[in-house]
Design a protein around this motif. Structure first.
Motif, mmCIF file in Angstrom:
data_model
loop_
_atom_site.group_PDB
_atom_site.id
_atom_site.type_symbol
_atom_site.label_atom_id
_atom_site.label_comp_id
_atom_site.label_asym_id
_atom_site.label_seq_id
_atom_site.Cartn_x
_atom_site.Cartn_y
_atom_site.Cartn_z
ATOM 1 N N ILE A 10 0.835 -1.197 0.000
ATOM 2 C CA ILE A 10 0.000 0.000 0.000
ATOM 3 C C ILE A 10 0.872 1.251 0.000
ATOM 4 O O ILE A 10 0.636 2.204 -0.755
ATOM 5 C CB ILE A 10 -0.937 -0.002 1.228
ATOM 6 N N PHE A 11 1.913 1.229 0.858
ATOM 7 C CA PHE A 11 2.830 2.362 0.914
ATOM 8 C C PHE A 11 3.535 2.548 -0.431
ATOM 9 O O PHE A 11 3.677 3.657 -0.937
ATOM 10 C CB PHE A 11 3.857 2.141 2.028
ATOM 11 N N ALA A 12 3.982 1.432 -1.013
ATOM 12 C CA ALA A 12 4.681 1.502 -2.289
ATOM 13 C C ALA A 12 3.773 2.035 -3.397
ATOM 14 O O ALA A 12 4.190 2.853 -4.231
ATOM 15 C CB ALA A 12 5.211 0.122 -2.671
ATOM 16 N N PHE A 13 2.501 1.593 -3.405
ATOM 17 C CA PHE A 13 1.564 2.028 -4.439
ATOM 18 C C PHE A 13 1.245 3.514 -4.313
ATOM 19 O O PHE A 13 1.258 4.255 -5.302
ATOM 20 C CB PHE A 13 0.278 1.206 -4.354
ATOM 21 N N THR A 14 0.960 3.967 -3.073
ATOM 22 C CA THR A 14 0.630 5.381 -2.884
ATOM 23 C C THR A 14 1.831 6.267 -3.186
ATOM 24 O O THR A 14 1.679 7.376 -3.695
ATOM 25 C CB THR A 14 0.144 5.636 -1.447
ATOM 26 N N THR A 15 3.026 5.779 -2.873
ATOM 27 C CA THR A 15 4.242 6.539 -3.199
ATOM 28 C C THR A 15 4.400 6.664 -4.713
ATOM 29 O O THR A 15 4.748 7.731 -5.232
ATOM 30 C CB THR A 15 5.476 5.844 -2.603
ATOM 31 N N TRP A 16 4.131 5.566 -5.414
ATOM 32 C CA TRP A 16 4.216 5.591 -6.877
ATOM 33 C C TRP A 16 3.195 6.562 -7.464
ATOM 34 O O TRP A 16 3.511 7.307 -8.391
ATOM 35 C CB TRP A 16 3.973 4.183 -7.427
ATOM 36 N N TYR A 254 -9.665 9.683 -1.581
ATOM 37 C CA TYR A 254 -8.372 9.037 -1.829
ATOM 38 C C TYR A 254 -7.498 9.092 -0.578
ATOM 39 O O TYR A 254 -6.930 8.074 -0.154
ATOM 40 C CB TYR A 254 -7.661 9.726 -2.992
ATOM 41 N N TYR A 255 -7.395 10.262 0.040
ATOM 42 C CA TYR A 255 -6.552 10.390 1.233
ATOM 43 C C TYR A 255 -7.162 9.661 2.427
ATOM 44 O O TYR A 255 -6.431 9.152 3.283
ATOM 45 C CB TYR A 255 -6.331 11.872 1.559
ATOM 46 N N TYR A 256 -8.488 9.592 2.472
ATOM 47 C CA TYR A 256 -9.148 8.835 3.540
ATOM 48 C C TYR A 256 -8.768 7.359 3.458
ATOM 49 O O TYR A 256 -8.339 6.752 4.441
ATOM 50 C CB TYR A 256 -10.656 9.015 3.432
ATOM 51 N N VAL A 257 -8.935 6.767 2.275
ATOM 52 C CA VAL A 257 -8.614 5.346 2.086
ATOM 53 C C VAL A 257 -7.132 5.096 2.340
ATOM 54 O O VAL A 257 -6.744 4.108 2.980
ATOM 55 C CB VAL A 257 -9.000 4.896 0.662
ATOM 56 N N LYS A 258 -6.303 5.998 1.854
ATOM 57 C CA LYS A 258 -4.856 5.856 2.037
ATOM 58 C C LYS A 258 -4.490 5.824 3.524
ATOM 59 O O LYS A 258 -3.704 4.968 3.964
ATOM 60 C CB LYS A 258 -4.133 7.009 1.347
ATOM 61 N N ASN A 259 -5.064 6.735 4.311
ATOM 62 C CA ASN A 259 -4.752 6.788 5.741
ATOM 63 C C ASN A 259 -5.325 5.592 6.491
ATOM 64 O O ASN A 259 -4.666 5.033 7.370
ATOM 65 C CB ASN A 259 -5.280 8.093 6.344
ATOM 66 N N ILE A 260 -6.551 5.189 6.143
ATOM 67 C CA ILE A 260 -7.176 4.054 6.832
ATOM 68 C C ILE A 260 -6.402 2.763 6.551
ATOM 69 O O ILE A 260 -6.109 1.982 7.457
ATOM 70 C CB ILE A 260 -8.647 3.901 6.407
ATOM 71 N N GLY A 263 -3.342 2.345 8.485
ATOM 72 C CA GLY A 263 -3.476 2.159 9.919
ATOM 73 C C GLY A 263 -3.608 3.442 10.712
ATOM 74 O O GLY A 263 -3.491 3.430 11.937
ATOM 75 N N GLN A 264 -3.898 4.558 10.040
ATOM 76 C CA GLN A 264 -4.038 5.845 10.725
ATOM 77 C C GLN A 264 -5.513 6.179 10.885
ATOM 78 O O GLN A 264 -6.265 6.173 9.913
ATOM 79 C CB GLN A 264 -3.344 6.954 9.936
ATOM 80 N N LEU A 265 -5.935 6.475 12.111
ATOM 81 C CA LEU A 265 -7.320 6.840 12.371
ATOM 82 C C LEU A 265 -7.593 8.290 12.006
ATOM 83 O O LEU A 265 -8.701 8.655 11.642
ATOM 84 C CB LEU A 265 -7.661 6.597 13.846
ATOM 85 N N VAL A 266 -6.578 9.120 12.123
ATOM 86 C CA VAL A 266 -6.715 10.542 11.797
ATOM 87 C C VAL A 266 -6.297 10.755 10.354
ATOM 88 O O VAL A 266 -5.242 10.286 9.925
ATOM 89 C CB VAL A 266 -5.850 11.411 12.736
ATOM 90 N N VAL A 267 -7.132 11.459 9.589
ATOM 91 C CA VAL A 267 -6.825 11.731 8.188
ATOM 92 C C VAL A 267 -6.065 13.053 8.082
ATOM 93 O O VAL A 267 -6.484 14.075 8.622
ATOM 94 C CB VAL A 267 -8.124 11.812 7.344
ATOM 95 N N ARG A 268 -4.930 13.007 7.395
ATOM 96 C CA ARG A 268 -4.110 14.202 7.196
ATOM 97 C C ARG A 268 -4.190 14.606 5.734
ATOM 98 O O ARG A 268 -3.915 13.799 4.848
ATOM 99 C CB ARG A 268 -2.657 13.932 7.598
#
Length: 274
Positions: A10-16, A254-260, A263-268
């Motif tokens: 997930i991290f690799a995909f969002t970074t890409w 997009y940022y909501y799904v990425k943060n959830i 494993g982050q409860l707070v969306v940045r």
């Protein structure tokens, strides 16, 4: 820890995704949207159920908001102006329903308007001390006036009274952009607590289902659905309003799904999302 993070797909995909140029990002969003529409068309037999799903998800989001206000006794992160805009377009739509086409959606809108008015009351009076007035700084007139002017020129061409047709157009246009003050507030604070994030994400999902319902129906009727709504620019603007609603919330979702998923409860939110 750093080595583990880079191995996370997930991290690799969002970074890409972040590294792609704007045109590539737009292309990927378009392809993803088309794939989602095709999937819904294949798995949902009665496409009217998509509209029911949209209203159901919206209701769930409202319940989350009510839970936040009653349990946390705070309204931080919520836009009073977005709730007021929601109450305005719901009230106008209810008027149109009563004088033009009373049906089950009239009852649903009545319930939604009632909960929205309760939320406005709670923010204005009971929880006013926690309301972020300085951050909720998008003037309502910047939203209402353009919608009112547009509805004067582009509205349904049915046999109903002109005033009623203008009101119908006004509530369609206002609904499409009523979430803008909420997004502006979240952009100002950039860190959104879970319940508010869940509520806005529910709005985004509901708008997508509603938009998918219209697009699939137009495709399957070979455009006859648009002509059934009238002639001129109005049918196209109805469909455009649905697309605008979905597009406005796409970035946040997009940022909501990425943060959830991360494993982050707070969306940045990074600057420039809204």
């Amino acid at each position: 820890m750093k080595g583990k993070a880079t191995k996370n797909p997930i991290f690799a995909f969002t970074t890409w995704i972040r590294r792609q140029p704007p045109k590539m990002k737009a292309f990927l969003v378009t392809i993803s949207g088309m794939a989602a529409l095709l999937f819904l068309r294949m798995v949902v037999e009665d496409h009217n159920n998509l509209f029911v799903a949209a209203e159901t998800v919206h209701a769930l989001g409202t319940f989350v908001l009510i839970y936040k206000l009653t349990k946390e006794k705070a309204c931080a992160g919520l836009s009073l102006k977005s709730q007021e805009l929601t109450a305005i377009f719901l009230a106008v739509r209810l008027y149109c329903s009563f004088v033009m086409e009373y049906d089950i959606h009239t009852l649903l809108d009545t319930a939604t308007l009632g909960t929205t008015l309760w939320i406005i009351y709670m923010i204005r009076f009971k929880l006013r001390s926690t309301y972020m007035h300085d951050k909720d700084n998008l003037g309502i007139h910047y939203v209402v006036i353009p919608c009112a002017v547009l509805s004067l020129f582009i509205h349904p061409t049915t046999s109903h009274l002109l005033f009623n047709r203008i009101c119908w157009a006004f509530c369609v246009y206002l609904e499409a952009i009523s979430v803008l003050p909420q997004l502006r507030l979240m952009q100002n604070i950039q860190i959104i607590e879970p319940f508010t994030a869940h509520y806005v994400f529910a709005l985004g999902v509901a708008r997508f289902f509603s938009c998918a319902h219209w697009i699939i129906q137009v495709f399957e009727t070979r455009g006859r659905l648009l002509t059934a709504l009238g002639y001129g620019l109005w049918p196209c603007f109805v469909l455009l309003s649905e697309i605008v609603q979905t597009s406005i919330l796409a970035d946040f979702c997009y940022y909501y799904v990425k943060n959830i998923l991360g494993g982050q409860l707070v969306v940045r939110l990074p600057s420039g999302v809204v």
